[in-house]
Design an enzyme around this catalytic site. Sequence first.
Site, PDB file in Angstrom:
ATOM      1  N   HIS A 228       0.510  -1.012  -0.050  1.00  0.00           N
ATOM      2  CA  HIS A 228       0.324   0.001   0.009  1.00  0.00           C
ATOM      3  C   HIS A 228       0.814   1.315   0.168  1.00  0.00           C
ATOM      4  CE1 HIS A 228      -0.046  -0.657   4.603  1.00  0.00           C
ATOM      5  NE2 HIS A 228       0.744  -0.084   4.291  1.00  0.00           N
TER       6      HIS A 228
ATOM      7  N   HIS B 158      -1.836   4.644   9.483  1.00  0.00           N
ATOM      8  CA  HIS B 158       0.115   5.402   9.687  1.00  0.00           C
ATOM      9  C   HIS B 158      -0.080   6.918  10.505  1.00  0.00           C
ATOM     10  CE1 HIS B 158      -0.110   2.255   6.333  1.00  0.00           C
ATOM     11  NE2 HIS B 158       1.551   2.298   6.803  1.00  0.00           N
TER      12      HIS B 158
ATOM     13  N   HIS C 270      10.113  -4.155   4.490  1.00  0.00           N
ATOM     14  CA  HIS C 270      10.683  -2.352   4.131  1.00  0.00           C
ATOM     15  C   HIS C 270      10.859  -2.038   5.526  1.00  0.00           C
ATOM     16  CE1 HIS C 270       5.841  -1.940   4.818  1.00  0.00           C
ATOM     17  NE2 HIS C 270       6.018  -0.767   4.229  1.00  0.00           N
TER      18      HIS C 270
ATOM     19  N   GLU D 187       4.465  -5.180   8.467  1.00  0.00           N
ATOM     20  CA  GLU D 187       2.829  -4.428   8.434  1.00  0.00           C
ATOM     21  C   GLU D 187       2.507  -6.464   7.815  1.00  0.00           C
ATOM     22  OE1 GLU D 187       2.616  -0.319   7.349  1.00  0.00           O
ATOM     23  OE2 GLU D 187       3.083  -1.941   5.595  1.00  0.00           O
TER      24      GLU D 187
HETATM   25  C1  DHB Z   1       5.964   3.631   2.219  1.00  0.00           C
HETATM   26  C2  DHB Z   1       4.731   3.969   3.300  1.00  0.00           C
HETATM   27  C3  DHB Z   1       4.440   2.885   3.359  1.00  0.00           C
HETATM   28  O1  DHB Z   1       3.600   2.747   4.282  1.00  0.00           O
HETATM   29  C4  DHB Z   1       4.503   1.245   3.215  1.00  0.00           C
HETATM   30  O2  DHB Z   1       3.491   0.649   3.657  1.00  0.00           O
HETATM   31  C5  DHB Z   1       4.924   1.023   2.110  1.00  0.00           C
HETATM   32  C6  DHB Z   1       5.955   2.415   1.625  1.00  0.00           C
HETATM   33  C7  DHB Z   1       6.328   4.596   2.135  1.00  0.00           C
HETATM   34  O3  DHB Z   1       6.604   5.403   2.309  1.00  0.00           O
HETATM   35  O4  DHB Z   1       7.853   4.698   0.683  1.00  0.00           O
HETATM   36 FE    FE Z   2       1.927   0.927   4.891  1.00  0.00          FE
END
Ligand code: DHB
Ligand code: FE
Length: 280
Positions: free
Chosen positions: A12, A59, A193, A240
């Site tokens: 997302h 978020h 990530h 997540e």
């Molecule tokens: C980013 C933000 C998110 O909430 C995520 O799940 C993955 C990447 C981002 O800001 O790059």
């Molecule tokens: Fe996220």
Amino acid sequence: MARIIGGMTSSHIPAVGNAYHRKLFQDPYWKPFFDGYPPIHEWLAREKPDVAVVFYNDHGSNFFLDKMPTFSIGAAAEYRNEDEGWGIPTIGTFQGHPELSWHIIEGVVEDGFDVCSCQEMIVDHGFTVPVQLFWGDENKGAIKTIPVCINTVQHPLPSPKRCLEFGRAIGRAVRSWGGDEKVVMLGTGGLSHQLDGTRAGFINKKFDLMCMEKIVDRPDELAEMSIHDLVREAGAQGAEFILWLAMRGALGDDVVKLHQNYHIPISNTGAGTMLFEAVA
Ligand code: DHB
Ligand code: FE
């Protein structure tokens, strides 16, 4: 009775919302990511689900660090998107299904999950980007949504096992609803990530692919991991993945995987897309 017909997963990432808005579907950077979606569009056009239960995380838009419920469920007639500052245009409201929401809330509380019920809820990119990717701006009016928000931002986070069981409780509640809706489950976020700290930019392809393989038939093995295992292997925000486990729990014991796509990197994230059909 309501029927859970299947489920989908999607990252997302805010940058995806921007690329979608700019229609960069054929752009060389974005194409391998967007190419993961048409097989799911075809399945949705054929199956025509009525309701999407969306497992996502907020978020900082609806909840902030001062008040952070572990599990919360929307019970509103509609959900509004607000500007998060990513430069993505806000998109119109998403339809809710408050009757089914309350039925789910009653079911899961009876099942031992003391959720926060939200009769007003702002939804951020965690929710809007996947709904947009699956239904498109044109068709998002065709689906009623039930946001199910799980805390992935402020520790302590709920364990993978707890999230898998929470999903199972939601699945039981949906199956006990007297309506004749066709329901899909969305797991959003991930895969690996980390956006900040000394490991910013961390991606673990091997781990992501292992998760995508095991989530089909062996979600309980994945649920043996602790949150710390998940953060170590997938990065701080890769936690997540608990949203995917909740989605998988809701689908019931047996599923058939119809499609998957994995692409790195999209904005420093391992982007995973999957489609499952639930076996009744
Ligand atoms: C980013 C933000 C998110 O909430 C995520 O799940 C993955 C990447 C981002 O800001 O790059
Ligand atoms: Fe996220």
